[in-house]
Motif scaffolding. Structure first.
Motif, PDB file in Angstrom:
ATOM      1  N   PHE A 343     -33.214  47.762  17.357  1.00  0.00           N
ATOM      2  CA  PHE A 343     -32.715  46.928  16.259  1.00  0.00           C
ATOM      3  C   PHE A 343     -33.845  46.201  15.523  1.00  0.00           C
ATOM      4  O   PHE A 343     -33.865  46.160  14.285  1.00  0.00           O
ATOM      5  N   VAL A 344     -34.786  45.628  16.276  1.00  0.00           N
ATOM      6  CA  VAL A 344     -35.757  44.693  15.671  1.00  0.00           C
ATOM      7  C   VAL A 344     -36.648  45.361  14.613  1.00  0.00           C
ATOM      8  O   VAL A 344     -36.762  44.835  13.496  1.00  0.00           O
ATOM      9  N   PRO A 345     -37.268  46.532  14.875  1.00  0.00           N
ATOM     10  CA  PRO A 345     -38.081  47.139  13.814  1.00  0.00           C
ATOM     11  C   PRO A 345     -37.256  47.578  12.607  1.00  0.00           C
ATOM     12  O   PRO A 345     -37.709  47.454  11.471  1.00  0.00           O
ATOM     13  N   LYS A 346     -36.025  48.037  12.870  1.00  0.00           N
ATOM     14  CA  LYS A 346     -35.163  48.452  11.744  1.00  0.00           C
ATOM     15  C   LYS A 346     -34.818  47.235  10.882  1.00  0.00           C
ATOM     16  O   LYS A 346     -34.854  47.277   9.656  1.00  0.00           O
ATOM     17  N   ALA A 347     -34.506  46.121  11.559  1.00  0.00           N
ATOM     18  CA  ALA A 347     -34.140  44.899  10.829  1.00  0.00           C
ATOM     19  C   ALA A 347     -35.337  44.386  10.022  1.00  0.00           C
ATOM     20  O   ALA A 347     -35.183  43.973   8.871  1.00  0.00           O
ATOM     21  N   LEU A 348     -36.515  44.459  10.613  1.00  0.00           N
ATOM     22  CA  LEU A 348     -37.715  43.977   9.903  1.00  0.00           C
ATOM     23  C   LEU A 348     -37.942  44.811   8.639  1.00  0.00           C
ATOM     24  O   LEU A 348     -38.188  44.264   7.559  1.00  0.00           O
ATOM     25  N   LYS A 349     -37.866  46.113   8.805  1.00  0.00           N
ATOM     26  CA  LYS A 349     -38.121  47.003   7.655  1.00  0.00           C
ATOM     27  C   LYS A 349     -37.086  46.782   6.535  1.00  0.00           C
ATOM     28  O   LYS A 349     -37.425  46.723   5.356  1.00  0.00           O
ATOM     29  N   ALA A 350     -35.837  46.602   6.947  1.00  0.00           N
ATOM     30  CA  ALA A 350     -34.773  46.497   5.947  1.00  0.00           C
ATOM     31  C   ALA A 350     -34.690  45.114   5.302  1.00  0.00           C
ATOM     32  O   ALA A 350     -34.287  44.999   4.135  1.00  0.00           O
ATOM     33  N   THR A 351     -35.064  44.063   6.050  1.00  0.00           N
ATOM     34  CA  THR A 351     -34.800  42.705   5.547  1.00  0.00           C
ATOM     35  C   THR A 351     -36.051  41.842   5.419  1.00  0.00           C
ATOM     36  O   THR A 351     -35.988  40.770   4.826  1.00  0.00           O
ATOM     37  N   GLY A 352     -37.160  42.271   6.044  1.00  0.00           N
ATOM     38  CA  GLY A 352     -38.346  41.407   6.070  1.00  0.00           C
ATOM     39  C   GLY A 352     -38.160  40.216   6.994  1.00  0.00           C
ATOM     40  O   GLY A 352     -38.847  39.207   6.854  1.00  0.00           O
ATOM     41  N   VAL A 353     -37.226  40.321   7.937  1.00  0.00           N
ATOM     42  CA  VAL A 353     -36.991  39.216   8.875  1.00  0.00           C
ATOM     43  C   VAL A 353     -37.334  39.695  10.289  1.00  0.00           C
ATOM     44  O   VAL A 353     -36.873  40.749  10.733  1.00  0.00           O
ATOM     45  N   LEU A 354     -38.167  38.893  10.955  1.00  0.00           N
ATOM     46  CA  LEU A 354     -38.628  39.285  12.293  1.00  0.00           C
ATOM     47  C   LEU A 354     -38.010  38.394  13.366  1.00  0.00           C
ATOM     48  O   LEU A 354     -38.099  37.167  13.290  1.00  0.00           O
ATOM     49  N   VAL A 355     -37.394  39.041  14.360  1.00  0.00           N
ATOM     50  CA  VAL A 355     -36.913  38.343  15.552  1.00  0.00           C
ATOM     51  C   VAL A 355     -37.508  39.067  16.762  1.00  0.00           C
ATOM     52  O   VAL A 355     -38.098  40.140  16.615  1.00  0.00           O
ATOM     53  N   VAL A 356     -37.368  38.482  17.932  1.00  0.00           N
ATOM     54  CA  VAL A 356     -38.003  39.072  19.121  1.00  0.00           C
ATOM     55  C   VAL A 356     -36.949  39.773  19.974  1.00  0.00           C
ATOM     56  O   VAL A 356     -35.932  39.152  20.318  1.00  0.00           O
ATOM     57  N   PRO A 357     -37.171  41.059  20.338  1.00  0.00           N
ATOM     58  CA  PRO A 357     -36.194  41.731  21.199  1.00  0.00           C
ATOM     59  C   PRO A 357     -36.156  41.079  22.585  1.00  0.00           C
ATOM     60  O   PRO A 357     -37.180  40.658  23.111  1.00  0.00           O
ATOM     61  N   GLY A 358     -34.948  41.009  23.147  1.00  0.00           N
ATOM     62  CA  GLY A 358     -34.771  40.221  24.371  1.00  0.00           C
ATOM     63  C   GLY A 358     -35.152  40.898  25.668  1.00  0.00           C
ATOM     64  O   GLY A 358     -35.370  40.223  26.680  1.00  0.00           O
ATOM     65  N   GLY A 359     -35.252  42.240  25.687  1.00  0.00           N
ATOM     66  CA  GLY A 359     -35.411  42.966  26.952  1.00  0.00           C
ATOM     67  C   GLY A 359     -36.593  42.504  27.789  1.00  0.00           C
ATOM     68  O   GLY A 359     -36.523  42.515  29.027  1.00  0.00           O
ATOM     69  N   GLY A 360     -37.674  42.096  27.147  1.00  0.00           N
ATOM     70  CA  GLY A 360     -38.862  41.661  27.890  1.00  0.00           C
ATOM     71  C   GLY A 360     -38.626  40.402  28.709  1.00  0.00           C
ATOM     72  O   GLY A 360     -39.391  40.086  29.625  1.00  0.00           O
ATOM     73  N   PHE A 361     -37.571  39.671  28.393  1.00  0.00           N
ATOM     74  CA  PHE A 361     -37.283  38.436  29.125  1.00  0.00           C
ATOM     75  C   PHE A 361     -36.399  38.698  30.347  1.00  0.00           C
ATOM     76  O   PHE A 361     -36.218  37.811  31.176  1.00  0.00           O
ATOM     77  N   GLY A 362     -35.831  39.905  30.384  1.00  0.00           N
ATOM     78  CA  GLY A 362     -34.968  40.243  31.519  1.00  0.00           C
ATOM     79  C   GLY A 362     -33.861  41.165  31.047  1.00  0.00           C
ATOM     80  O   GLY A 362     -33.483  41.146  29.869  1.00  0.00           O
ATOM     81  N   PRO A 363     -33.315  41.987  31.983  1.00  0.00           N
ATOM     82  CA  PRO A 363     -32.314  42.984  31.597  1.00  0.00           C
ATOM     83  C   PRO A 363     -31.068  42.392  30.954  1.00  0.00           C
ATOM     84  O   PRO A 363     -30.407  43.058  30.152  1.00  0.00           O
ATOM     85  N   SER A 364     -30.719  41.147  31.272  1.00  0.00           N
ATOM     86  CA  SER A 364     -29.491  40.576  30.694  1.00  0.00           C
ATOM     87  C   SER A 364     -29.602  40.431  29.180  1.00  0.00           C
ATOM     88  O   SER A 364     -28.596  40.290  28.496  1.00  0.00           O
ATOM     89  N   LEU A 365     -30.840  40.460  28.643  1.00  0.00           N
ATOM     90  CA  LEU A 365     -31.031  40.262  27.198  1.00  0.00           C
ATOM     91  C   LEU A 365     -31.358  41.567  26.458  1.00  0.00           C
ATOM     92  O   LEU A 365     -31.887  41.514  25.354  1.00  0.00           O
ATOM     93  N   THR A 366     -31.031  42.706  27.077  1.00  0.00           N
ATOM     94  CA  THR A 366     -31.330  43.994  26.436  1.00  0.00           C
ATOM     95  C   THR A 366     -30.712  44.075  25.042  1.00  0.00           C
ATOM     96  O   THR A 366     -31.312  44.605  24.109  1.00  0.00           O
ATOM     97  N   ASN A 367     -29.515  43.527  24.889  1.00  0.00           N
ATOM     98  CA  ASN A 367     -28.825  43.563  23.594  1.00  0.00           C
ATOM     99  C   ASN A 367     -28.912  42.220  22.871  1.00  0.00           C
ATOM    100  O   ASN A 367     -28.039  41.868  22.087  1.00  0.00           O
ATOM    101  N   GLY A 368     -29.962  41.461  23.167  1.00  0.00           N
ATOM    102  CA  GLY A 368     -30.093  40.142  22.546  1.00  0.00           C
ATOM    103  C   GLY A 368     -31.446  39.975  21.885  1.00  0.00           C
ATOM    104  O   GLY A 368     -32.392  40.718  22.163  1.00  0.00           O
ATOM    105  N   VAL A 369     -31.525  39.002  20.987  1.00  0.00           N
ATOM    106  CA  VAL A 369     -32.811  38.679  20.359  1.00  0.00           C
ATOM    107  C   VAL A 369     -33.079  37.186  20.510  1.00  0.00           C
ATOM    108  O   VAL A 369     -32.148  36.383  20.587  1.00  0.00           O
TER     109      VAL A 369
END
Ligand SMILES: Cc1ncc(COP(=O)(O)O)c(C=O)c1O
Length: 399
Positions: A343-369
């Motif tokens: 989601f995050v690279p697609k969102a950045l390219k389409a909107t110019g808005v950057l958020v951080v993907p959650g997976g690196g913080f733990g598996p519970s945040l795989t679908n979170g930013v």
């Protein structure tokens, strides 16, 4: 190449001036004026400037250690804290590494939360050969609820089960944590303390965001190593005083841990930065006496609390997705309902808005930013604009 790097932004065909980043884990309020004046008074005095170029003791300058103990008593009521409980270092990243080296042996087990600060896993692997990591889930990805609040008994039971099954040498959590900005409630901290103390394990609390709280902090913000010798606090000047690049942090621990850290720091840094310590000691002495420290911390808190409110309003209005309400700190996490790494690279390219993907913080945040409002604390209109762009794109494409 990192997602936020200028080259990457240009390669995506975006105008860097139009990009709104919620990616930065940093604060953007001003350091206290008196802090700047303290630097000026030292560097403009030839003798003091000369002194600031010398080494201090490996655990830090005694005057600075004493003033840090007063800072903790003044702001949080930490009792019976003395310089013997304090080891100063070059920020909490270095201190956390050295603490792992000090407390852990190869093959030990460490219990972390899921999710929690992404750096711990790499730091543990780097510092402790063969380390095993066990995770206590605190976010329910189905309901997007913070389990220690919504199911305190269940989480306490799960903690006890994991602890008994894996016998960790160290339990570590952040208060408030990165990325959730949630605070482990007192009841769970009490269970963690009882279990670790009983079995000779350590309980470490990362207080990088301790001064940023939007509600009354739990009682463990005032725990002292004088009374609880297996509890270790990890502290930093990075976030409260906007001193991220003026590297200074400290550990609060029982005297034997501080003594052991001295030997480790002899090998890693030799001594912390002298100018930063002289300034900190000078600033705290004046700012505690005048009351300006408390005024400054309260004003910074009000600023971040407002930025948090703007962020939540904008998430609710523009994204309409589940999110957590921050207790303090700089972040919220939002359920985007799809894999965030894609989601995050697609969102950045389409909107110019950057958020951080959650997976690196733990598996519970795989679908979170993670959404950070820290850098935009003085520019809250951008928070709304960025989340409006993201929301419009999400509604139009259903990513
Ligand atoms: C939870 C947590 N601990 C520690 C750090 C690093 O702090 P320092 O600048 O003191 O190394 C960060 C930085 O974002 C953090 O989020």
């Amino acid at each position: 190449m990192k997602m936020a790097e200028r080259q990457n932004i240009l390669a995506m065909g975006l105008d860097p001036a139009q990009v709104i980043s919620f990616g930065g884990g940093w604060v953007n309020h001003a350091a206290p004026d008196e802090f700047q004046h303290a630097y000026q008074s030292i560097v403009s005095d030839p003798d003091l400037f000369h002194k600031s170029g010398g080494y201090t003791a490996t655990l830090g300058d005694m005057e600075c250690r004493e003033q840090i103990a007063r800072f903790e008593a003044h702001l949080f009521g930490v009792p019976r804290l003395g310089p013997e409980h304090i080891a100063i270092g070059m920020g909490s990243t270095q201190l956390t590494h050295d603490l792992f080296r000090t407390l852990l042996d190869p093959g030990d087990t460490v219990l972390l939360l899921d999710p929690t600060y992404a750096n711990y896993e790499g730091q543990l692997a780097f510092a402790v050969p063969g380390v095993k990591i066990v995770r206590l889930r605190v976010l329910d990805p189905e309901t997007w609820s913070y389990l220690p609040e919504t199911d305190p008994a269940g989480v306490a039971r799960e903690f006890a089960r994991l602890f008994d099954a894996h016998r960790p040498r160290l339990v570590l959590f952040g208060a408030p944590d990165n990325p959730t900005s949630q605070v482990v409630p007192q009841a769970l901290a009490d269970v963690m303390l009882a279990k670790t103390a009983d079995s000779g394990a350590w309980l470490a609390i990362d207080f990088a965001y301790k001064c940023q709280y939007f509600q009354t902090p739990p009682a463990y913000y005032a725990w002292s190593p004088a009374d609880r010798p297996n509890v270790v606090g990890i502290h930093s000047n990075s976030k409260w005083a906007r001193s991220l690049g003026r590297r200074l942090g400290w550990i609060e621990a029982a005297a034997p841990v501080v003594d052991a850290l001295e030997r480790v720091q002899q090998c890693s840094i030799l001594c912390p930065d002298t100018l930063s310590q002289m300034t900190m000691a000078r600033y705290l002495q004046g700012a505690i006496a005048s009351g300006s420290l408390r005024t400054y911390v309260d004003a910074a808190n009000a600023l971040y609390k407002n930025a948090a409110r703007v962020t939540l309003d904008a998430v609710d209005r523009h994204l309409g997705r589940p999110r957590l309400t921050p207790f303090g700190g700089l972040y919220t996490v939002v359920d985007i309902g799809t894999n965030a790494d894609a989601f995050v690279p697609k969102a950045l390219k389409a909107t110019g808005v950057l958020v951080v993907p959650g997976g690196g913080f733990g598996p519970s945040l795989t679908n979170g930013v993670r959404i950070s409002f820290g850098p935009l604390v003085h520019d809250t209109a951008k928070i709304d604009e960025g989340l409006a762009r993201l929301g419009a794109w999400m509604r139009s494409t259903n990513p």
